[in-house]
Design a protein around this motif. Structure first.
Motif, mmCIF file in Angstrom:
data_model
loop_
_atom_site.group_PDB
_atom_site.id
_atom_site.type_symbol
_atom_site.label_atom_id
_atom_site.label_comp_id
_atom_site.label_asym_id
_atom_site.label_seq_id
_atom_site.Cartn_x
_atom_site.Cartn_y
_atom_site.Cartn_z
ATOM 1 N N PHE A 190 4.294 2.059 -2.518
ATOM 2 C CA PHE A 190 3.295 2.755 -1.704
ATOM 3 C C PHE A 190 1.869 2.579 -2.249
ATOM 4 O O PHE A 190 0.996 3.383 -1.960
ATOM 5 C CB PHE A 190 3.638 4.247 -1.637
ATOM 6 N N ASP A 191 1.663 1.520 -3.025
ATOM 7 C CA ASP A 191 0.321 1.268 -3.547
ATOM 8 C C ASP A 191 -0.689 1.141 -2.410
ATOM 9 O O ASP A 191 -0.414 0.525 -1.368
ATOM 10 C CB ASP A 191 0.309 -0.011 -4.388
ATOM 11 N N ARG A 192 -1.861 1.744 -2.626
ATOM 12 C CA ARG A 192 -2.970 1.720 -1.661
ATOM 13 C C ARG A 192 -2.605 2.393 -0.341
ATOM 14 O O ARG A 192 -3.096 2.027 0.725
ATOM 15 C CB ARG A 192 -3.448 0.279 -1.419
ATOM 16 N N THR A 193 -1.685 3.352 -0.397
ATOM 17 C CA THR A 193 -1.365 4.186 0.764
ATOM 18 C C THR A 193 -1.496 5.647 0.351
ATOM 19 O O THR A 193 -1.659 5.969 -0.825
ATOM 20 C CB THR A 193 0.070 3.932 1.275
ATOM 21 N N VAL A 194 -1.395 6.547 1.334
ATOM 22 C CA VAL A 194 -1.514 7.979 1.030
ATOM 23 C C VAL A 194 -0.317 8.490 0.243
ATOM 24 O O VAL A 194 -0.358 9.601 -0.299
ATOM 25 C CB VAL A 194 -1.667 8.812 2.325
ATOM 26 N N LEU A 195 0.752 7.713 0.173
ATOM 27 C CA LEU A 195 1.950 8.122 -0.566
ATOM 28 C C LEU A 195 1.961 7.596 -1.994
ATOM 29 O O LEU A 195 2.930 7.807 -2.723
ATOM 30 C CB LEU A 195 3.212 7.649 0.163
ATOM 31 N N ALA A 196 0.881 6.920 -2.407
ATOM 32 C CA ALA A 196 0.806 6.413 -3.780
ATOM 33 C C ALA A 196 0.739 7.580 -4.761
ATOM 34 O O ALA A 196 0.056 8.575 -4.525
ATOM 35 C CB ALA A 196 -0.423 5.522 -3.937
ATOM 36 N N SER A 197 1.477 7.463 -5.859
ATOM 37 C CA SER A 197 1.507 8.519 -6.858
ATOM 38 C C SER A 197 1.716 7.897 -8.232
ATOM 39 O O SER A 197 1.789 6.671 -8.369
ATOM 40 C CB SER A 197 2.624 9.520 -6.544
ATOM 41 N N ALA A 198 1.781 8.742 -9.247
ATOM 42 C CA ALA A 198 1.993 8.282 -10.612
ATOM 43 C C ALA A 198 2.883 9.279 -11.338
ATOM 44 O O ALA A 198 2.966 10.452 -10.937
ATOM 45 C CB ALA A 198 0.650 8.140 -11.339
ATOM 46 N N PRO A 199 3.561 8.843 -12.401
ATOM 47 C CA PRO A 199 4.394 9.784 -13.160
ATOM 48 C C PRO A 199 3.552 10.919 -13.734
ATOM 49 O O PRO A 199 2.375 10.741 -14.045
ATOM 50 C CB PRO A 199 4.980 8.908 -14.281
ATOM 51 N N GLY A 200 4.174 12.095 -13.861
ATOM 52 C CA GLY A 200 3.459 13.250 -14.377
ATOM 53 C C GLY A 200 3.856 13.580 -15.805
ATOM 54 O O GLY A 200 4.904 13.144 -16.289
ATOM 55 N N THR A 201 3.024 14.352 -16.471
ATOM 56 C CA THR A 201 3.308 14.804 -17.828
ATOM 57 C C THR A 201 4.283 15.979 -17.796
ATOM 58 O O THR A 201 4.583 16.534 -16.726
ATOM 59 C CB THR A 201 2.017 15.237 -18.515
#
Length: 301
Positions: free
Chosen positions: A58-69
């Motif tokens: 989902f890169d460069r979309t509204v669903l792009a995210s990253a792992p959290g701490t």
């Protein structure tokens, strides 16, 4: 932009309430809620996989995210517990009360958010916004009077208490959302809080409902159940992105979202054939006018 997202979320919440009422009619509450969390989790599970394993779906979309701490996950777990508590109370209330009563009661939730926003976040309302809040309070008073015609006395009804507790915990959730959404990514929050809710509800159903399932209201499948998850996921997605806007005021966003009562009221009249609609329509009118004043007071200068 945040105003548009808030109004979009409000409309979707109205359909969510209607689907919830349909699914809960004559049905066991806890397994319906469990399935709601399951379907909501499945909707966002690809976003979790993509972020955690670096798949880039989902890169460069509204669903792009990253792992959290670990700290981020801790904040989301707390949100999951608060929201789930609100849902449990709200689902039981919705099952036993007309949707045309539940909707307007929930529409007063932002008043509690307002008090918290004033005290915690230092938000300040203008004259238009204060007028909208006052009209919402008037609507609650009128609703308490009109509901007596259906034998629902606010001070002596356990299901009204459930809806009230749902509103209080929902207000706490709204204030907490304002806090965490300045620190966390919306997709991360929504995807993981759905998963944590699923795990919590699995424990609740396994301990509370499953051993007593033959002595309580039986569960039956309804196609309204997945609709609950679909409408809620879309509503929450718009809501969380609205709060990401630095200009967004949680007191106003929360009040606008309660405009969902318009959709739920129409569904109560057209789909569920509920009674005493004329007097309830007066209550609804106060809420609608209040929404207009909030919109007027929140437009960019």
């Amino acid at each position: 932009m945040w105003l548009t997202l808030a109004f979009t979320s409000a409309a979707l919440l109205g359909f969510y309430d209607a689907a919830k009422k349909k699914a809960l009619t004559g049905n066991a509450v806890l397994p319906v809620l469990l399935l709601n969390t399951l379907f909501s989790t499945l909707i966002f599970l690809p976003a979790i996989f993509s972020a955690e394993f670096g798949l880039g779906w989902f890169d460069r979309t509204v669903l792009a995210s990253a792992p959290g701490t670990l700290e981020a996950h801790g904040m989301v777990i707390l949100k999951s517990f608060i929201v789930l508590t609100s849902w449990v109370f709200g689902y039981f209330g919705m099952k036993h009360l007309p949707i045309t009563i539940v909707g307007p009661i929930n529409a007063t939730r932002p008043v509690m958010v307002l008090v918290g926003a004033l005290l915690i976040f230092g938000e300040r309302l203008n004259a238009y916004q204060w007028t909208g809040v006052a009209l919402a309070l008037v609507s609650l008073f009128l609703l308490s009077r009109s509901s007596r015609r259906e034998g629902v006395v606010f001070s002596h009804n356990i299901w009204i208490l459930c809806v009230a507790l749902s509103a209080v915990t929902g207000a706490v959730s709204g204030l907490y959302d304002k806090y965490i959404m300045t620190r966390l990514d919306p997709v991360f929050v929504q995807s993981w809080y759905n998963l944590y809710q699923l795990l919590m509800m699995a424990v609740v159903v396994g301990v509370v409902w499953w051993p007593r399932r033959n002595r309580t209201t039986p569960f039956h499948w309804s196609w309204a159940i997945p609709l609950i998850s679909i409408f809620l996921s879309m509503a929450d997605f718009a809501y969380l992105y609205a709060l990401r806007d630095s200009d967004a005021m949680i007191s106003v966003v929360s009040m606008i979202r309660r405009g969902s009562v318009v959709v739920s009221f129409l569904c109560g009249a057209l789909l569920f054939r509920e009674r005493n609609l004329r007097s309830k329509a007066v209550d609804l009118a106060f809420i609608l006018v209040g929404m207009i004043f909030l919109w007027l007071g929140s437009r960019p200068a």
